[in-house]
Design an enzyme around this catalytic site. Structure first.
Site: not given
Length: 305
Positions: A44, A227, A248, A250-254, A279, A288
């Site tokens: 990711n 933030g 969703d 998922t994968a926000a941090g990545d 950010n 998404r």
């Protein structure tokens, strides 16, 4: 000129199970839907970096199975150098099972599989691409010893190292911290490592001081929809996130880490600018579904400015 990034990390095929809420012990719930997509923290982050404009290479392991082919093809489709993604004939490709609730929150179960086969010899084979990189990124879904070895080599060549300590571990080996230029945990991982729960800016500053004592000169703590906090030897501050409706996470941090690395200067002099950019990317991702399918391109990130 585009940053050159090498990601050493995991590849997982994600199975996303759409549920109204998490089941209680002993309870059976009907799923609303299911889907699958390429994922894994390492993959990711590589996809996020590549889509954000960085020249990206990957060091990883897949199984000799259909899932492995899907994972490899996905990286290639995103223009990522996969010459150092090798096959493990004994273990299957990594897989993750994501329980996605209607409120956008997720819970994840992971089978590591071939990711745990990534070894020092794989790093040795990839030294040529590390030599030419600006940043080397890694996480904890592959062996920590392999990451430490890779970071030691990277620093010896003047390559900056970025550690995403996820999934959280109680203690990071001192020898790994000594060769980490930037550590980027989320608030939960931070509390696991320091014992200091993040509740306000004071607690963030306390965490920054704790990491500094551990020998890490540059720190970013991502705090979900609020933030990110950063601290270094000169300055610390909090950069607000962009307000969006999450579908969703998922994968926000990545996405944040990959986008950050694509924008960051090697001397970390543009930390605030890079965090704002990251950010923006993460804010698009949470609107998404899925891991890699949700990660934005550079054009999409810039359109948000």
């Amino acid at each position: 000129m585009a940053n050159k990034i090498v990601v050493l990390g995991s590849l997982n095929l994600d199975s996303i199970l759409h549920v109204t809420r998490l089941p209680l012990p002993g309870e059976t719930l009907e799923m609303n839907d299911k889907s699958s997509a390429p994922g894994g923290k390492g993959a990711n982050q590589a996809v996020a970096a590549s889509r954000a404009g960085a020249q990206t290479s990957f060091i990883g392991k897949i199984g000799a199975d259909d899932a492995g082919k899907v994972l490899l093809d996905s990286l290639i489709d995103d223009g990522i150098d996969t010459n150092n993604v090798t096959k493990d004939s004994l273990r299957g490709s990594g897989q993750a099972f994501i329980l996605l609730q209607e409120n956008g929150q997720n819970s994840i179960l992971v089978y590591s599989g071939s990711n745990q086969s990534l070894s020092r010899s794989d790093v040795d084979s990839a030294k040529g691409i590390i030599d030419n990189a600006d940043f080397l990124i890694s996480q904890f879904e592959t062996p920590i010893d392999t990451t430490t070895y890779a970071f030691e080599y990277a620093q010896s060549k003047g390559v900056k190292t970025i550690l995403n300590p996820a999934p959280a571990v109680p203690v990071i080996p001192a020898e790994l911290l000594q060769v980490t230029d930037l550590i980027c945990p989320n608030e939960t991982e931070t509390a696991t490592l320091t014992g200091i729960k993040i509740t306000d800016k004071t607690s963030m500053l306390m965490n920054g001081a704790h990491f500094a004592k551990m020998g890490v000169k540059n720190l970013i703590i991502t705090v979900g929809s609020r933030g990110a906090f950063y601290a270094n030897q000169e300055k610390s501050d909090f950069i607000d996130a962009f307000t969006v409706k999450a579908i969703d996470t998922t994968a926000a941090g990545d996405t944040f880490i990959g986008a950050l690395a694509s924008k960051l200067k090697k001397d970390f002099s543009n930390m605030e600018e890079a965090i704002v950019f990251a950010n923006h990317a993460a804010a698009i991702t949470v609107q998404r579904l899925g891991a890699q399918p949700s990660i934005p391109t550079l054009k999409e990130i810039l359109a948000e400015y």
